[in-house]
Design a protein around this motif. Sequence first.
Motif, PDB file in Angstrom:
ATOM      1  N   GLU A 175       0.727  -1.299  -0.047  1.00 46.12           N
ATOM      2  CA  GLU A 175      -0.109  -0.114  -0.161  1.00 46.12           C
ATOM      3  C   GLU A 175       0.726   1.198  -0.028  1.00 46.12           C
ATOM      4  O   GLU A 175       0.639   2.253  -0.750  1.00 46.12           O
ATOM      5  N   ARG A 176       1.902   1.351   0.642  1.00 47.76           N
ATOM      6  CA  ARG A 176       2.782   2.115   1.162  1.00 47.76           C
ATOM      7  C   ARG A 176       3.563   2.718  -0.610  1.00 47.76           C
ATOM      8  O   ARG A 176       3.721   3.886  -0.819  1.00 47.76           O
ATOM      9  N   SER A 177       4.043   1.522  -1.148  1.00 42.32           N
ATOM     10  CA  SER A 177       4.532   1.621  -2.356  1.00 42.32           C
ATOM     11  C   SER A 177       3.525   1.656  -3.583  1.00 42.32           C
ATOM     12  O   SER A 177       3.877   1.826  -4.741  1.00 42.32           O
ATOM     13  N   LYS A 178       2.082   1.953  -3.142  1.00 40.27           N
ATOM     14  CA  LYS A 178       1.182   2.201  -4.371  1.00 40.27           C
ATOM     15  C   LYS A 178       1.115   1.119  -5.231  1.00 40.27           C
ATOM     16  O   LYS A 178       0.921   1.158  -6.424  1.00 40.27           O
ATOM     17  N   TRP A 179       1.455  -0.090  -4.736  1.00 42.79           N
ATOM     18  CA  TRP A 179       1.440  -1.493  -5.497  1.00 42.79           C
ATOM     19  C   TRP A 179       2.254  -1.175  -6.663  1.00 42.79           C
ATOM     20  O   TRP A 179       1.920  -1.664  -7.826  1.00 42.79           O
ATOM     21  N   HIS A 180       3.356  -0.889  -6.470  1.00 41.01           N
ATOM     22  CA  HIS A 180       4.836  -0.876  -7.348  1.00 41.01           C
ATOM     23  C   HIS A 180       5.699  -1.824  -6.949  1.00 41.01           C
ATOM     24  O   HIS A 180       5.867  -1.667  -5.736  1.00 41.01           O
ATOM     25  N   THR A 181       6.544  -2.471  -7.820  1.00 37.49           N
ATOM     26  CA  THR A 181       7.508  -3.151  -7.443  1.00 37.49           C
ATOM     27  C   THR A 181       8.923  -2.286  -7.016  1.00 37.49           C
ATOM     28  O   THR A 181       8.719  -1.199  -7.019  1.00 37.49           O
ATOM     29  N   ALA A 182       9.584  -3.013  -6.375  1.00 37.54           N
ATOM     30  CA  ALA A 182      10.986  -2.256  -6.231  1.00 37.54           C
ATOM     31  C   ALA A 182      11.866  -1.540  -7.454  1.00 37.54           C
ATOM     32  O   ALA A 182      12.318  -0.418  -7.152  1.00 37.54           O
ATOM     33  N   THR A 183      11.427  -2.014  -8.473  1.00 36.46           N
ATOM     34  CA  THR A 183      11.945  -1.066  -9.671  1.00 36.46           C
ATOM     35  C   THR A 183      10.841  -0.167 -10.225  1.00 36.46           C
ATOM     36  O   THR A 183      11.226   0.386 -11.289  1.00 36.46           O
ATOM     37  N   GLY A 184      10.017  -0.154  -9.460  1.00 32.77           N
ATOM     38  CA  GLY A 184       9.150   1.092 -10.065  1.00 32.77           C
ATOM     39  C   GLY A 184       7.788   0.379 -11.081  1.00 32.77           C
ATOM     40  O   GLY A 184       7.108   1.208 -11.393  1.00 32.77           O
ATOM     41  N   HIS A 185       7.727  -0.647 -11.165  1.00 36.79           N
ATOM     42  CA  HIS A 185       6.934  -1.075 -12.276  1.00 36.79           C
ATOM     43  C   HIS A 185       5.510  -1.637 -11.387  1.00 36.79           C
ATOM     44  O   HIS A 185       5.731  -2.014 -10.438  1.00 36.79           O
ATOM     45  N   PRO A 186       4.390  -1.532 -11.855  1.00 39.70           N
ATOM     46  CA  PRO A 186       3.051  -1.681 -11.159  1.00 39.70           C
ATOM     47  C   PRO A 186       2.920  -3.206 -11.054  1.00 39.70           C
ATOM     48  O   PRO A 186       3.446  -4.006 -12.028  1.00 39.70           O
TER      49      PRO A 186
END
Length: 84
Positions: free
Chosen positions: A49-60
């Motif tokens: 939730e904090r990462s807005k459902w993005h991976t560590a590399t920034g991809h959704p």
Amino acid sequence: MKSRATSTCAIDPRKGLGREVPPKIDHVKIYFDQQELPQEAEKFYHWHERSKWHTATGHPVKNWKTEAAKWIWEIRLLNPYLRF
């Protein structure tokens, strides 16, 4: 006689496969309970939730169950007593 398969109550075959992002927290809890790590469900959910459902590399995130499987793998790798 008409088939009931065309009813408005038809079940979406994609449901439950992890493609609903963000998932309902209850679904995440059930999945982690099935993997015998119920204590990790809320940690996983809130981290994503904090990462807005993005991976560590920034991809959704496309499939939350894939991400959950990776999370569980890391937990078990770091904690040998949790391995089967």
